[in-house]
Design a protein around this motif. Structure first.
Motif, PDB file in Angstrom:
ATOM      1  N   PRO A   1       0.830  -1.207   0.000  1.00 25.82           N
ATOM      2  CA  PRO A   1       0.000   0.000   0.000  1.00 25.82           C
ATOM      3  C   PRO A   1       0.861   1.253   0.000  1.00 25.82           C
ATOM      4  N   ASP A   2       0.252   2.387  -0.289  1.00 32.13           N
ATOM      5  CA  ASP A   2       0.945   3.669  -0.209  1.00 32.13           C
ATOM      6  C   ASP A   2       0.712   4.222   1.197  1.00 32.13           C
ATOM      7  N   LEU A   3       1.761   4.276   1.994  1.00 33.95           N
ATOM      8  CA  LEU A   3       1.635   4.664   3.402  1.00 33.95           C
ATOM      9  C   LEU A   3       1.919   6.139   3.642  1.00 33.95           C
ATOM     10  N   GLY A   4       2.021   6.922   2.575  1.00 34.60           N
ATOM     11  CA  GLY A   4       2.282   8.348   2.747  1.00 34.60           C
ATOM     12  C   GLY A   4       3.631   8.585   3.392  1.00 34.60           C
ATOM     13  N   ASN A   5       3.657   9.408   4.440  1.00 34.45           N
ATOM     14  CA  ASN A   5       4.933   9.750   5.081  1.00 34.45           C
ATOM     15  C   ASN A   5       5.414   8.691   6.080  1.00 34.45           C
ATOM     16  N   ARG A   6       4.712   7.574   6.180  1.00 33.81           N
ATOM     17  CA  ARG A   6       5.154   6.507   7.088  1.00 33.81           C
ATOM     18  C   ARG A   6       6.282   5.673   6.490  1.00 33.81           C
ATOM     19  N   ALA A   7       6.444   5.693   5.174  1.00 30.09           N
ATOM     20  CA  ALA A   7       7.473   4.875   4.537  1.00 30.09           C
ATOM     21  C   ALA A   7       7.754   5.395   3.141  1.00 30.09           C
ATOM     22  N   SER A   8       8.967   5.151   2.661  1.00 27.99           N
ATOM     23  CA  SER A   8       9.293   5.466   1.272  1.00 27.99           C
ATOM     24  C   SER A   8       8.417   4.618   0.346  1.00 27.99           C
ATOM     25  N   PHE A   9       8.249   5.089  -0.888  1.00 25.12           N
ATOM     26  CA  PHE A   9       7.348   4.398  -1.813  1.00 25.12           C
ATOM     27  C   PHE A   9       7.943   4.395  -3.211  1.00 25.12           C
ATOM     28  N   VAL A  10       7.839   3.249  -3.886  1.00 26.60           N
ATOM     29  CA  VAL A  10       8.235   3.122  -5.288  1.00 26.60           C
ATOM     30  C   VAL A  10       7.086   2.464  -6.039  1.00 26.60           C
ATOM     31  N   GLY A  11       6.672   3.068  -7.126  1.00 29.05           N
ATOM     32  CA  GLY A  11       5.586   2.490  -7.902  1.00 29.05           C
ATOM     33  C   GLY A  11       5.428   3.191  -9.235  1.00 29.05           C
ATOM     34  N   ILE A  12       4.273   2.998  -9.838  1.00 29.76           N
ATOM     35  CA  ILE A  12       3.917   3.662 -11.086  1.00 29.76           C
ATOM     36  C   ILE A  12       2.554   4.299 -10.892  1.00 29.76           C
ATOM     37  N   ASP A  13       2.111   5.053 -11.885  1.00 26.43           N
ATOM     38  CA  ASP A  13       0.749   5.589 -11.863  1.00 26.43           C
ATOM     39  C   ASP A  13      -0.165   4.520 -12.449  1.00 26.43           C
ATOM     40  N   ASP A  14      -0.658   3.630 -11.582  1.00 24.80           N
ATOM     41  CA  ASP A  14      -1.470   2.501 -12.038  1.00 24.80           C
ATOM     42  C   ASP A  14      -2.774   2.955 -12.676  1.00 24.80           C
ATOM     43  N   ARG A  15      -3.346   4.010 -12.156  1.00 22.80           N
ATOM     44  CA  ARG A  15      -4.599   4.501 -12.722  1.00 22.80           C
ATOM     45  C   ARG A  15      -4.388   4.990 -14.154  1.00 22.80           C
ATOM     46  N   ALA A  16      -3.303   5.733 -14.365  1.00 21.06           N
ATOM     47  CA  ALA A  16      -3.008   6.233 -15.708  1.00 21.06           C
ATOM     48  C   ALA A  16      -2.698   5.092 -16.664  1.00 21.06           C
ATOM     49  N   GLY A  17      -1.981   4.073 -16.183  1.00 22.93           N
ATOM     50  CA  GLY A  17      -1.665   2.933 -17.033  1.00 22.93           C
ATOM     51  C   GLY A  17      -2.909   2.185 -17.458  1.00 22.93           C
ATOM     52  N   ALA A  18      -3.825   1.967 -16.525  1.00 21.63           N
ATOM     53  CA  ALA A  18      -5.074   1.286 -16.855  1.00 21.63           C
ATOM     54  C   ALA A  18      -5.894   2.110 -17.839  1.00 21.63           C
ATOM     55  N   ARG A  19      -5.900   3.397 -17.646  1.00 27.21           N
ATOM     56  CA  ARG A  19      -6.647   4.271 -18.560  1.00 27.21           C
ATOM     57  C   ARG A  19      -6.065   4.196 -19.975  1.00 27.21           C
ATOM     58  N   LEU A  20      -4.742   4.165 -20.089  1.00 24.70           N
ATOM     59  CA  LEU A  20      -4.101   4.018 -21.400  1.00 24.70           C
ATOM     60  C   LEU A  20      -4.556   2.733 -22.089  1.00 24.70           C
ATOM     61  N   ALA A  21      -4.589   1.643 -21.330  1.00 23.25           N
ATOM     62  CA  ALA A  21      -4.984   0.359 -21.890  1.00 23.25           C
ATOM     63  C   ALA A  21      -6.419   0.388 -22.388  1.00 23.25           C
ATOM     64  N   ALA A  22      -7.331   0.909 -21.559  1.00 20.86           N
ATOM     65  CA  ALA A  22      -8.743   0.974 -21.954  1.00 20.86           C
ATOM     66  C   ALA A  22      -8.942   1.922 -23.120  1.00 20.86           C
ATOM     67  N   GLN A  23      -8.260   3.044 -23.104  1.00 19.47           N
ATOM     68  CA  GLN A  23      -8.413   4.013 -24.179  1.00 19.47           C
ATOM     69  C   GLN A  23      -7.967   3.429 -25.520  1.00 19.47           C
ATOM     70  N   HIS A  24      -6.940   2.602 -25.487  1.00 19.77           N
ATOM     71  CA  HIS A  24      -6.478   1.949 -26.719  1.00 19.77           C
ATOM     72  C   HIS A  24      -7.598   1.110 -27.331  1.00 19.77           C
ATOM     73  N   LEU A  25      -8.280   0.315 -26.523  1.00 23.19           N
ATOM     74  CA  LEU A  25      -9.372  -0.507 -27.044  1.00 23.19           C
ATOM     75  C   LEU A  25     -10.544   0.343 -27.499  1.00 23.19           C
ATOM     76  N   LEU A  26     -10.854   1.386 -26.755  1.00 18.44           N
ATOM     77  CA  LEU A  26     -11.948   2.277 -27.150  1.00 18.44           C
ATOM     78  C   LEU A  26     -11.639   2.969 -28.473  1.00 18.44           C
ATOM     79  N   ASP A  27     -10.380   3.379 -28.651  1.00 19.74           N
ATOM     80  CA  ASP A  27      -9.992   4.035 -29.902  1.00 19.74           C
ATOM     81  C   ASP A  27     -10.088   3.086 -31.089  1.00 19.74           C
ATOM     82  N   LEU A  28      -9.924   1.799 -30.838  1.00 16.46           N
ATOM     83  CA  LEU A  28     -10.061   0.810 -31.910  1.00 16.46           C
ATOM     84  C   LEU A  28     -11.525   0.536 -32.252  1.00 16.46           C
ATOM     85  N   GLY A  29     -12.443   1.010 -31.400  1.00 12.19           N
ATOM     86  CA  GLY A  29     -13.865   0.827 -31.665  1.00 12.19           C
ATOM     87  C   GLY A  29     -14.567  -0.169 -30.771  1.00 12.19           C
TER      88      GLY A  29
END
Length: 359
Positions: free
Chosen positions: A153-181
Motif C-alpha cells: 500500500p501507499d503509506l504516505g509519510n510513514r514509509a518510502s514508496f516506489v511504484g507507477i501511476d497505475d490509474r493512468a496505465g489502466a486508462r491508457l490500456a482501456a483508451q487503446h481498445l476504445l480508440d479501436l472501436g
C-alpha cells in the motif's frame, strides 16, 4: 608478544592508516584501484582475512543485510516473471553495495509466528505489493527501521514508496481498445484482497478491495469508459483467482461464456493475458479478430507470445533497483522518498478493431 595479524599490522606493512585499510574492505569506492590492490595483496601475504564481521556490525550498528517481504510463497516468487524481474533489480543493487538480501515470505494462511519476519537480522525492509493492513507489514513497521513499500500500500509519510501511476496505465490500456472501436469491455483481475477468488466482481466485493493496485486500475479502466460516453456499469469486472496463466485461463472461459458480447479484455498483467489468450482458443475466439487482449507489465514472454501482447510497459527491473537504492540510502541516514516510474503503451498484435457483429 602476540603474533595475531590485525588491521594495524597491514597498515604498518603498506605505510597507511588503519582507516585506509578498513576502507579497502568496507568502502572500496573511496580508494584508488592501485592502492586497494596493494593493501589486499599485503593482507594476503600476512594472512589477514579481513575485519571481523561481528565486531564490525557491533561498531556500526548495521547487520549488513536488507529484508524483502512479500506475501506469496517461494514457488511463486521464483516463477512469476514480474516478481523475478523486480528481484533481479533488488539483488543487483544490494550486491553492488556489499549488502546481503534476506527473503521474507509471509504467504496467506501461514501464521506470522511461523515466519522469519519478526526476527530477521536486517537493517531495513523492502515490502513488495501487500494488502492494506497486512499483519506482516504491520510487524515490519513496528521495528522502527527504514521501510520502502513497492506498489502497495501507499503509506504516505510513514514509509518510502516506489511504484507507477497505475490509474493512468489502466486508462491508457482501456483508451487503446476504445480508440479501436470496442464498446464491450471486461477486466480480468488478479486479486482484490489477500484471499484469491474467481468470478464476477459485484459492488460489495469491489468496495472491500484491500489491494491498492486493483482499486487504482479499476478506477483507470472505468474513467476511460465513462469519458467515452459509455455506461460505467457496462464494464465487466471478473477475478481470475490468481496471477498465473492457468487460473486466468479457467476464469476467462467462464467470463466469455457469461458475457459473449465482450470483444475487448483488459488483463491485470501479462500472465493473465496469456491465460486469457489460451481461453480464447478453447471457446473459439480468435485473437485479435474476435477478442482483443491488453496485458500489463511487458514481461519478456509478452513479446514472444503468439500473438505478441499489447501491454502497458513498466520498468520492473528498475523498480527493484530504485527500491533497493532508496532503502540503502535511508539506512545510512537519508530521508524517506517517493519514486514514481514511467509507463508506456506498447501496441502489438493482440489488439485490433472489433469485427462487425450483431449483439
Amino acid at each position: 608478544m602476540s603474533n595475531q595479524v590485525t588491521l594495524q599490522t597491514v597498515a604498518d606493512r603498506v605505510g597507511v592508516s588503519r582507516t585506509t585499510v578498513s576502507n579497502a574492505y568496507n568502502r572500496p569506492n573511496e580508494l584508488g584501484a592501485a592502492l586497494r590492490e596493494r593493501i589486499l595483496q599485503a593482507a594476503a601475504e600476512l594472512g589477514y582475512r579481513g575485519p571481523d564481521a561481528a565486531a564490525r556490525m557491533l561498531r556500526s550498528g548495521h547487520m549488513g543485510a536488507i529484508g524483502l517481504l512479500f506475501t506469496e510463497d517461494l514457488r511463486f516468487v521464483f516463477t512469476d516473471p514480474d516478481t523475478t524481474s523486480f528481484m533481479q533489480g533488488v539483488a543487483e543493487t544490494s550486491a553492488l553495495s556489499g549488502t546481503g538480501l534476506t527473503l521474507l515470505p509471509a504467504p496467506p494462511g501461514v501464521a506470522l509466528s511461523g515466519t522469519a519476519v519478526d526476527s530477521a537480522a536486517v537493517d531495513g525492509h523492502i515490502v513488495f505489493s501487500v494488502a492494506d493492513g497486512d499483519p506482516a507489514l504491520e510487524s515490519v513497521l513496528s521495528r522502527n527501521q527504514p521501510v520502502v513499500v513497492v506498489d502497495e500500500p501507499d503509506l504516505g509519510n510513514r514509509a518510502s514508496f516506489v511504484g507507477i501511476d497505475d490509474r493512468a496505465g489502466a486508462r491508457l490500456a482501456a483508451q487503446h481498445l476504445l480508440d479501436l472501436g470496442h464498446t464491450h469491455l471486461a477486466v480480468l483481475l488478479g486479486r482484490l484482497t489477500s484471499e484469491t477468488r474467481s468470478g464476477h466482481v459485484g459492488t460489495d466485493r469491489e468496495r472491500t478491495a484491500t489491494m491498492r493496485i486493483a482499486r487504482e486500475r479499476i478506477a483507470g479502466y472505468r474513467s476511460a469508459v465513462v469519458d467515452a460516453g459509455l455506461d460505467e456499469t457496462s464494464l465487466v469486472l471478473w477475478e481470475a483467482g490468481g496471477n498465473d496463466p492457468d487460473s486466468a485461463r479457467r476464469a476467462a472461459v467462464d467470463l466469455i461464456e457469461a458475457h459473449p458480447t465482450v470483444t475487448g479484455l483488459l488483463c491485470f498483467n501479462d500472465q493473465i493475458a496469456i491465460g486469457a489468450s489460451q481461453a480464447g482458443q478453447l471457446v473459439g475466439r480468435h485473437i485479435p479478430d474476435d477478442l482483443s487482449l491488453v496485458g500489463f507489465d511487458d514481461v519478456p514472454r509478452a513479446l514472444t507470445w503468439d500473438p505478441p501482447l499489447t501491454t502497458i510497459r513498466q520498468p520492473l527491473v528498475d523498480k527493484g533497483r530504485v527500491a533497493a537504492d532508496l532503502l540503502l540510502k535511508e539506512i545510512h541516514g537519508g530521508p524517506p522518498r517517493r519514486a514514481i516510474l514511467p509507463i508506456e503503451l506498447v501496441v502489438r498484435a493482440s489488439t485490433a478493431p472489433p469485427l462487425a457483429r450483431v449483439d
